[in-house]
Design an enzyme around this catalytic site. Structure first.
Site, PDB file in Angstrom:
ATOM      1  N   ASP A 185      14.750  22.608  22.515  1.00 16.85           N
ATOM      2  CA  ASP A 185      13.567  22.204  23.275  1.00 16.85           C
ATOM      3  C   ASP A 185      13.669  22.681  24.719  1.00 16.85           C
ATOM      4  OD1 ASP A 185      13.117  21.005  20.901  1.00 16.85           O
ATOM      5  OD2 ASP A 185      12.876  18.968  21.672  1.00 16.85           O
TER       6      ASP A 185
ATOM      7  N   ASP B 139      20.348  25.449  23.288  1.00 20.11           N
ATOM      8  CA  ASP B 139      19.544  24.259  23.082  1.00 20.11           C
ATOM      9  C   ASP B 139      18.200  24.725  22.521  1.00 20.11           C
ATOM     10  OD1 ASP B 139      18.547  21.630  23.242  1.00 20.11           O
ATOM     11  OD2 ASP B 139      17.712  22.035  25.231  1.00 20.11           O
TER      12      ASP B 139
END
Length: 491
Positions: free
Chosen positions: A276, A274
């Site tokens: 963020d 991922d």
């Protein structure tokens, strides 16, 4: 002349001989005395005065070792150590298969727990009216965990808070101590073994040591348990969530990663991240909202929606569309202006370098924005990058508040992970997924190993492994690499 009577001969001076001594006053005056036996331990007085009368058995002759150790020809005692051959980590016998469990213990040195009994003088209660929630104020105060968090009856919890286990690393050392390992092995011995197994064998490797102290104590330890607990009684997925495991982690301030000892554990071929709060420390959409000054509460509203979506309280796709609408009117060039602001997570760059040397493919699947995701992937050398595409008005060059195509949410992330693995010809057992939010759970479930990186509470409980350190480079220890090997790979 009468003779004076002769005085009797003076007797010798009384003395306390060894036969009149005893090693215990209580033994002399106790009501029951065991049969007299030669004492196994001699006092210092006895040794000095009666050394000649004391018979010391000669040392037993040690016969030389000959032959291969076996049941008929067991190994001999050499230099006071008993050598015994066992085969828990050897190749299995014909007709059987390997059944070992790997437990990797990470000491959380950056997140020490405060003792329940002794308040920490360094931590002061938050001032009243600070605007923080009661849970945050309770975490920052010296109040015992069982004390009421409020004096208002309406705000009082329905149930009293559960007392946390007393942290034991304060007593036995801020590391993965021998007592910590012994406690974990005792815990694992309480689980039933497979049918036909009687003993639990274990071995350990110190993968990382704390070089800031002279003692060089281990902070990451890998334990090999053979055999693994009975999977028909307690599957590995349930064992990871067991209450005893969670309590052990809280007591010793460690993270425990449990994995079956398979070939794919040591040889990953695809690692998916991922973006963020994983590859970077921020949420991009919050950075965009912070640039809007009118209305002044917009950044706080967007951050609140982001937090609730990551916690799993809101459906991600609809929450993302709602936040993008709030960004309507921002210039499209703002993505370029945010590039220098992005803060790459500690350890990401050496981790990606190490994965490249190992021939591992990498990908970033982000619920953020494609312009920044693609740029960051190019900067870090990541092979694949997928994110959301926002619509920019061609005439004004500003965001319209709409999203083009499908939202890269939890379902789309899982689909993209499977698509990339199929394209590269990689089995899902050799795929690793790393994330922090609820929208990462499905791709973690699809991968052979899902790692929750400083994640939200629900993600921590659902992921197959969790890391709560300060460097993402710790991911390599889950594959069995030592600190020396990690330095060679990331040099």
């Amino acid at each position: 002349m009468s003779q004076e009577p002769q005085s009797p001969a003076r007797q010798g001076r009384p003395s306390l001989t060894a036969s009149m001594r005893s090693s215990s006053f209580l033994r002399e005056h106790q009501q029951y005395r065991p049969p007299s036996k030669p004492e196994n331990h001699y006092g210092i007085d006895t040794v000095v005065e009666d050394l000649q009368a004391t018979s010391v058995s000669p040392p037993r002759e040690i016969s030389p070792f000959n032959g291969i150790p076996s049941v008929d020809n067991p190994p001999k005692i050499v230099d006071g150590q008993s050598h015994e051959l066992s085969h828990p980590n050897c190749t299995p016998l014909p007709g059987s298969s390997t059944n070992r469990l790997i437990a990797t213990l990470f000491y959380k040195s950056t997140n020490p727990r405060v003792s329940n009994a002794i308040p920490s003088p360094q931590r002061m209660p938050s001032p009243k009216g600070s605007g923080q929630s009661p849970s945050v104020r309770a975490a920052d105060s010296d109040l015992p965990p069982t004390m009421a968090p409020t004096s208002k009856l309406d705000d009082f919890p329905l149930e009293p808070p559960v007392a946390e286990p007393e942290p034991l690393d304060h007593l036995y050392g801020a590391n993965v101590s021998p007592m910590c390992i012994a406690s974990f092995l005792h815990l694992m011995s309480t689980f039933p073994l497979p049918a036909g197994s009687t003993d639990l064998h274990s071995s350990h490797r110190c993968l990382k040591i704390d070089q800031s102290h002279q003692e060089h104590q281990p902070t990451v330890v890998e334990l090999t348990l053979s055999p693994a607990p009975a999977m028909d009684y307690l599957p590995l997925k349930d064992l990871r969530k067991h209450e005893l495991i969670y309590r052990f982690e809280r007591e010793w301030n460690v993270d425990v990663a449990l994995r079956a000892d398979t070939l794919w554990r040591r040889y990953p071929r695809l690692v998916v991240f991922d973006m963020d709060s994983t590859l970077i420390t921020q949420e991009v959409i919050d950075l965009l909202a912070a640039t809007i000054k009118d209305p002044p509460d917009l950044a706080a509203r967007v951050a609140d929606i982001t937090h609730r979506a990551m916690m799993g309280e809101l459906e991600f796709d609809s929450a993302f569309r709602e936040r993008v609408k709030l960004l309507a009117g921002l210039p499209g060039t703002l993505f370029n202006e945010l590039r220098p602001v992005l803060d790459v997570t500690n350890g990401v760059r050496p981790l990606l370098k190490a994965l490249k040397r190992l021939g591992v493919k990498t990908a970033v699947l982000s619920g953020g924005f494609l312009p920044l995701t693609s740029w960051l992937a190019g900067e870090l050398g990541i092979d694949y990058a997928h994110a959301n595409e926002v619509v920019i008005d061609e005439q004004t060059g500003k965001l319209t508040g709409e999203v083009k195509g499908r939202i890269v949410g939890k379902e789309r992330k899982r689909e993209l992970l499977i698509e990339i693995a199929e394209k590269e010809g990689i089995a899902l057992e050799q795929v690793v997924a790393v994330g922090d939010g609820a929208n990462d759970l499905l791709m973690m479930e699809a991968a052979g190993l899902g790692v929750a990186w400083n994640a939200k509470p629900m993600v921590q409980m659902e992921a197959s492994s969790r890391l709560n350190g300060h460097s993402l480079l710790d991911l390599l220890y889950l594959f069995g690499f030592t600190e020396e090997e990690v330095k060679q790979l990331s040099a």
